[in-house]
Design a protein around this motif. Structure first.
Motif, PDB file in Angstrom:
ATOM      1  N   THR A   1     -11.154 -48.648 -14.305  1.00 18.41           N
ATOM      2  CA  THR A   1     -10.925 -50.043 -14.677  1.00 18.41           C
ATOM      3  C   THR A   1      -9.427 -50.299 -14.842  1.00 18.41           C
ATOM      4  OG1 THR A   1     -13.030 -50.093 -15.848  1.00 18.41           O
ATOM      5  CG2 THR A   1     -11.442 -51.822 -16.377  1.00 18.41           C
ATOM      6  N   PRO A   2      -8.891 -51.327 -14.197  1.00 17.52           N
ATOM      7  CA  PRO A   2      -7.459 -51.608 -14.326  1.00 17.52           C
ATOM      8  C   PRO A   2      -7.097 -51.977 -15.758  1.00 17.52           C
ATOM      9  CG  PRO A   2      -8.572 -53.420 -13.221  1.00 17.52           C
ATOM     10  CD  PRO A   2      -9.566 -52.309 -13.342  1.00 17.52           C
ATOM     11  N   ILE A   3      -5.880 -51.599 -16.143  1.00 19.89           N
ATOM     12  CA  ILE A   3      -5.388 -51.879 -17.491  1.00 19.89           C
ATOM     13  C   ILE A   3      -4.454 -53.090 -17.423  1.00 19.89           C
ATOM     14  CG2 ILE A   3      -4.076 -50.992 -19.444  1.00 19.89           C
ATOM     15  CD1 ILE A   3      -4.911 -48.188 -18.637  1.00 19.89           C
ATOM     16  N   ILE A   4      -4.794 -54.118 -18.164  1.00 18.50           N
ATOM     17  CA  ILE A   4      -3.986 -55.339 -18.224  1.00 18.50           C
ATOM     18  C   ILE A   4      -3.373 -55.415 -19.616  1.00 18.50           C
ATOM     19  CG2 ILE A   4      -3.953 -57.831 -17.877  1.00 18.50           C
ATOM     20  CD1 ILE A   4      -6.521 -57.577 -16.296  1.00 18.50           C
ATOM     21  N   SER A   5      -2.080 -55.596 -19.680  1.00 17.74           N
ATOM     22  CA  SER A   5      -1.402 -55.650 -20.969  1.00 17.74           C
ATOM     23  C   SER A   5      -1.798 -56.909 -21.730  1.00 17.74           C
ATOM     24  CB  SER A   5       0.118 -55.613 -20.770  1.00 17.74           C
ATOM     25  OG  SER A   5       0.560 -56.783 -20.095  1.00 17.74           O
ATOM     26  N   ASN A   6      -1.623 -56.868 -23.033  1.00 16.98           N
ATOM     27  CA  ASN A   6      -1.952 -58.020 -23.869  1.00 16.98           C
ATOM     28  C   ASN A   6      -1.089 -59.229 -23.517  1.00 16.98           C
ATOM     29  OD1 ASN A   6      -3.917 -56.594 -25.303  1.00 16.98           O
ATOM     30  ND2 ASN A   6      -2.450 -55.861 -26.821  1.00 16.98           N
ATOM     31  N   LEU A   7       0.171 -58.978 -23.196  1.00 16.06           N
ATOM     32  CA  LEU A   7       1.052 -60.083 -22.835  1.00 16.06           C
ATOM     33  C   LEU A   7       0.588 -60.763 -21.554  1.00 16.06           C
ATOM     34  CD1 LEU A   7       3.580 -61.757 -23.307  1.00 16.06           C
ATOM     35  CD2 LEU A   7       4.910 -60.008 -22.098  1.00 16.06           C
ATOM     36  N   ASP A   8       0.172 -59.969 -20.562  1.00 18.67           N
ATOM     37  CA  ASP A   8      -0.315 -60.552 -19.309  1.00 18.67           C
ATOM     38  C   ASP A   8      -1.623 -61.318 -19.522  1.00 18.67           C
ATOM     39  OD1 ASP A   8       1.813 -59.637 -17.828  1.00 18.67           O
ATOM     40  OD2 ASP A   8       0.837 -57.761 -17.268  1.00 18.67           O
ATOM     41  N   LEU A   9      -2.490 -60.823 -20.398  1.00 25.91           N
ATOM     42  CA  LEU A   9      -3.728 -61.552 -20.698  1.00 25.91           C
ATOM     43  C   LEU A   9      -3.436 -62.870 -21.399  1.00 25.91           C
ATOM     44  CD1 LEU A   9      -6.325 -58.862 -21.859  1.00 25.91           C
ATOM     45  CD2 LEU A   9      -6.398 -60.259 -19.799  1.00 25.91           C
ATOM     46  N   PHE A  10      -2.532 -62.832 -22.366  1.00 21.69           N
ATOM     47  CA  PHE A  10      -2.167 -64.071 -23.063  1.00 21.69           C
ATOM     48  C   PHE A  10      -1.457 -65.029 -22.116  1.00 21.69           C
ATOM     49  CE2 PHE A  10       0.705 -66.573 -25.835  1.00 21.69           C
ATOM     50  CZ  PHE A  10      -0.262 -67.196 -26.611  1.00 21.69           C
ATOM     51  N   PHE A  11      -0.615 -64.502 -21.233  1.00 19.09           N
ATOM     52  CA  PHE A  11       0.061 -65.330 -20.245  1.00 19.09           C
ATOM     53  C   PHE A  11      -0.962 -66.025 -19.347  1.00 19.09           C
ATOM     54  CE2 PHE A  11       2.266 -66.397 -16.400  1.00 19.09           C
ATOM     55  CZ  PHE A  11       3.568 -66.686 -16.779  1.00 19.09           C
ATOM     56  N   THR A  12      -1.981 -65.282 -18.904  1.00 16.70           N
ATOM     57  CA  THR A  12      -3.021 -65.868 -18.065  1.00 16.70           C
ATOM     58  C   THR A  12      -3.799 -66.941 -18.809  1.00 16.70           C
ATOM     59  OG1 THR A  12      -3.237 -63.768 -16.871  1.00 16.70           O
ATOM     60  CG2 THR A  12      -5.040 -65.342 -16.651  1.00 16.70           C
ATOM     61  N   SER A  13      -4.084 -66.693 -20.086  1.00 23.01           N
ATOM     62  CA  SER A  13      -4.803 -67.679 -20.885  1.00 23.01           C
ATOM     63  C   SER A  13      -3.980 -68.952 -21.060  1.00 23.01           C
ATOM     64  CB  SER A  13      -5.157 -67.086 -22.251  1.00 23.01           C
ATOM     65  OG  SER A  13      -5.829 -68.024 -23.059  1.00 23.01           O
ATOM     66  N   VAL A  14      -2.695 -68.795 -21.328  1.00 22.79           N
ATOM     67  CA  VAL A  14      -1.812 -69.956 -21.462  1.00 22.79           C
ATOM     68  C   VAL A  14      -1.713 -70.703 -20.139  1.00 22.79           C
ATOM     69  CG1 VAL A  14       0.569 -70.685 -21.881  1.00 22.79           C
ATOM     70  CG2 VAL A  14      -0.480 -68.974 -23.357  1.00 22.79           C
ATOM     71  N   SER A  15      -1.598 -69.954 -19.050  1.00 15.67           N
ATOM     72  CA  SER A  15      -1.481 -70.572 -17.736  1.00 15.67           C
ATOM     73  C   SER A  15      -2.727 -71.372 -17.376  1.00 15.67           C
ATOM     74  CB  SER A  15      -1.226 -69.486 -16.689  1.00 15.67           C
ATOM     75  OG  SER A  15      -1.006 -70.051 -15.417  1.00 15.67           O
ATOM     76  N   ALA A  16      -3.903 -70.880 -17.789  1.00 19.13           N
ATOM     77  CA  ALA A  16      -5.146 -71.597 -17.499  1.00 19.13           C
ATOM     78  C   ALA A  16      -5.314 -72.814 -18.408  1.00 19.13           C
ATOM     79  CB  ALA A  16      -6.340 -70.661 -17.647  1.00 19.13           C
ATOM     80  N   SER A  17      -5.023 -72.668 -19.695  1.00 17.86           N
ATOM     81  CA  SER A  17      -5.222 -73.777 -20.634  1.00 17.86           C
ATOM     82  C   SER A  17      -4.206 -74.894 -20.428  1.00 17.86           C
ATOM     83  CB  SER A  17      -5.150 -73.262 -22.076  1.00 17.86           C
ATOM     84  OG  SER A  17      -3.886 -72.669 -22.331  1.00 17.86           O
ATOM     85  N   THR A  18      -3.014 -74.568 -19.947  1.00 15.58           N
ATOM     86  CA  THR A  18      -2.016 -75.595 -19.640  1.00 15.58           C
ATOM     87  C   THR A  18      -2.058 -76.014 -18.183  1.00 15.58           C
ATOM     88  OG1 THR A  18      -0.326 -73.908 -19.203  1.00 15.58           O
ATOM     89  CG2 THR A  18      -0.450 -74.785 -21.443  1.00 15.58           C
ATOM     90  N   VAL A  19      -3.066 -75.542 -17.436  1.00 15.62           N
ATOM     91  CA  VAL A  19      -3.283 -75.827 -16.007  1.00 15.62           C
ATOM     92  C   VAL A  19      -2.006 -75.616 -15.204  1.00 15.62           C
ATOM     93  CG1 VAL A  19      -5.266 -77.305 -16.341  1.00 15.62           C
ATOM     94  CG2 VAL A  19      -3.013 -78.330 -16.410  1.00 15.62           C
ATOM     95  N   SER A  20      -1.369 -74.461 -15.398  1.00 16.48           N
ATOM     96  CA  SER A  20      -0.113 -74.161 -14.700  1.00 16.48           C
ATOM     97  C   SER A  20      -0.302 -73.193 -13.537  1.00 16.48           C
ATOM     98  CB  SER A  20       0.902 -73.564 -15.685  1.00 16.48           C
ATOM     99  OG  SER A  20       1.162 -74.452 -16.741  1.00 16.48           O
ATOM    100  N   SER A  21      -1.288 -72.315 -13.601  1.00 20.10           N
ATOM    101  CA  SER A  21      -1.622 -71.332 -12.558  1.00 20.10           C
ATOM    102  C   SER A  21      -0.465 -70.394 -12.221  1.00 20.10           C
ATOM    103  CB  SER A  21      -2.125 -72.022 -11.278  1.00 20.10           C
ATOM    104  OG  SER A  21      -1.106 -72.723 -10.616  1.00 20.10           O
TER     105      SER A  21
END
Length: 565
Positions: free
Chosen positions: A95-115
């Protein structure tokens, strides 16, 4: 003797039963008293919560409510993505390891519709894709504006309750603050609050049915229109995309090869496109579907209906529905679009100019793209028809959605500069001729705002000033790579990344190992955004840029204290 003893025993037992009966009565009395106490505490708590809610709704600036909403949504998304395991790679069972910062970045990018992406999209499992879909839906402009309408309606209901109990001066609808909209509706200087009269069934201009205010009913009706508009458009889009993917073998084969479920892909892509996010479950975005012109043509209306042409389509929907139902409310909304306070409901004249402006921007980008990059590597292998559809798709997405069918790094610099300009412009930018007498009203509003907070008005800077500060900070955090890897890490690529995050678009130049000057160490090409190669400090700054871009309409008039001579 035995009879006497039996009598005493019966008497004692009877007295015991009497005592037990008294005990039950007291217990019932105590229980009733406890329920009354709990009920009183609950009513008090509910009253305090209601007062607190009204205090927040009336006193707290909408900016802070917006910040709390998007930060809470981002943190919730991060927690859900963290709890769900990503999917294993097809070539590697681990299973790939995703850092907490990258997960939070993805969440912010999705919630602010920035992609903006720091990890490849195909590492997310199907449940994680559903979470990202939910974040994009809740963070989309149409949904947040719909929630704002319900808040406006609740506040108007509060004003009606006050009016029913006392004869007080009630402000008009334009003075209502919408905490989920990105601006604060203000009352013009020539629109002073007037005393609101008691409902009169004979006065059809102010009330409609059952003594309810027409303005209140119209906002309630508008909220349901927006809800229906959003659900119907996306439902049609999901259905059409699902049918296309299930019938066209080339598109179906792409999903099968990448291990993506058809319905999840359709739902994810349509919600992302309508919300102007631009995320696609594939690593290459829409590049793998560049030859599927039918799919691109299905997504183009979703881009326009959910973003730049939303005000025009909303006004048209109200006009059509007014022919059959809610004629009075529809007529009120059509004639009093500015008084309602819903910034997406533009006047008839403004909607026409917006339509012309949006089409004009698309035509300009199409012509420039065709003249400069018709025979470029970016469109290699496509037929003339596929090129035309692809260029239109790219031109439509450059405003705010950010889905792409080409590698931006191989496009002409002139086209990239044009895309930067398109990403910077707000979605409802339009050519609107200034009419005589408007300047006076604008100066009056400006003086009123300065009286409210002259210190804040003087401190606020323009949008470009903040973007220059962000670019300056990122150049500091990425100074080492700017020196050692100048072909990938250059100021122009950083500017595109920052402007894209600010406009909540998602365009990125990416990173190529082949452009490195020093071939040192292992380098693996990944289908992520350019920000994926940045330092943690640079990623954190871009998180601020995405939030700033999502809330930029609070500062559209900033920088007025600075005078350039």
């Amino acid at each position: 003797m035995n009879t006497h003893n039996n009598y005493n025993s019966f008497k004692t037992e009877k007295e015991g039963k009497g005592e037990m009966k008294i005990s039950n009565t007291e217990l019932q009395r105590y229980w009733f008293s406890f329920c009354q106490h709990v009920s009183c505490v609950a009513k008090t708590f509910f009253f305090l919560v209601t007062c607190l809610y009204r205090h927040i709704l009336l006193r707290v600036h909408p900016l802070w409510i917006q910040i709390a909403y998007f930060m809470s949504l981002s943190f919730l998304g991060f927690c859900l993505l963290k709890l769900i395991q990503p999917r294993s790679s097809s070539t590697n069972s681990s299973t790939p390891i995703i850092s907490n910062l990258d997960l939070f970045f993805t969440s912010v990018s999705a919630s602010t519709v920035s992609s903006m992406s720091t990890v490849e999209m195909e590492v997310f499992s199907n449940p994680q894709l559903i979470v990202i879909t939910l974040l994009m839906f809740l963070g989309g402009e149409v949904f947040t504006s719909m929630v704002g309408l319900f808040f406006i309606r609740l506040k108007l209901k509060t004003h009606q309750d006050k009016l029913a109990t006392s004869s007080v001066s009630i402000p008009p609808i334009t003075s209502v603050l919408d905490p989920f909209e990105l601006e604060m509706v203000e009352v013009r200087s020539d629109q002073q609050p007037q005393n609101v009269k008691e409902p009169d069934n004979n006065d059809e201009s102010s009330v409609v049915g059952n003594g309810e205010y027409l303005g209140y009913n119209s906002i309630k009706y508008l909220g349901f229109v927006v809800l229906g508009y959003q659900l119907v458009v996306q439902l049609i889009g999901v259905t059409m995309v699902s049918v296309y993917l299930s019938t066209v073998s080339s598109a179906k084969q792409v999903l099968k090869k990448k291990g993506l479920e058809l319905f999840t892909f359709s739902l994810f892509t349509v919600v992302s496109t309508f919300a102007s996010c631009g995320f696609v479950p594939t690593n290459e975005n829409m590049v793998v579907f560049a030859k599927n012109s039918g799919l691109l043509m299905m997504l183009i209306p979703q881009v326009l209906l959910g973003n730049t042409l939303y005000p025009c389509c909303l006004r048209f929907s109200i006009w059509v529905l007014g022919k059959f139902v809610k004629k009075e409310e529809s007529e009120y909304l059509a004639k009093n679009s500015q008084e309602v306070g819903y910034k997406h409901l533009l006047t008839r004249e403004h909607s026409k100019f917006l339509l012309v402006t949006v089409i004009g921007f698309i035509v300009v980008q199409f012509l420039v793209f065709c003249s400069l990059d018709w025979d470029s590597v970016a469109l290699e292998g496509l037929s003339w028809y596929e090129k035309v559809v692809g260029i239109i798709f790219q031109s439509v997405n450059s405003r705010h959605t950010g889905e792409t069918i080409v590698d931006l790094s191989v496009l002409s610099p002139a086209i990239l500069v044009l895309f930067v300009a398109m990403m910077y412009l707000p979605p409802y930018t339009s050519f609107l001729p200034v009419k005589k007498g408007k300047n006076g009203e604008g100066n009056s509003d400006q003086r009123k705002r300065k009286r409210r907070g002259i210190l804040v008005e003087n401190i606020k800077m323009s949008q470009l000033s903040y973007l220059l500060i962000f670019i300056f900070m990122i150049c500091i955090t990425e100074s080492k790579d700017l020196t050692q890897d100048p072909l990938n890490f250059n100021v122009f690529n950083i500017v595109i990344e920052v402007i894209s995050a600010y406009g909540n678009v998602g365009f990125s130049m990416g990173y190529s190992c082949g452009r490195r000057i020093k071939m040192e160490g292992n380098c693996e090409n990944k289908s992520t955004g350019f920000v994926g190669r940045w330092s943690p400090e640079g990623k954190s700054i871009l998180i601020l840029v995405m939030h700033f871009g999502r809330l930029k309409k609070f500062n559209m008039d900033g920088g007025q204290a600075w005078i350039l001579l």
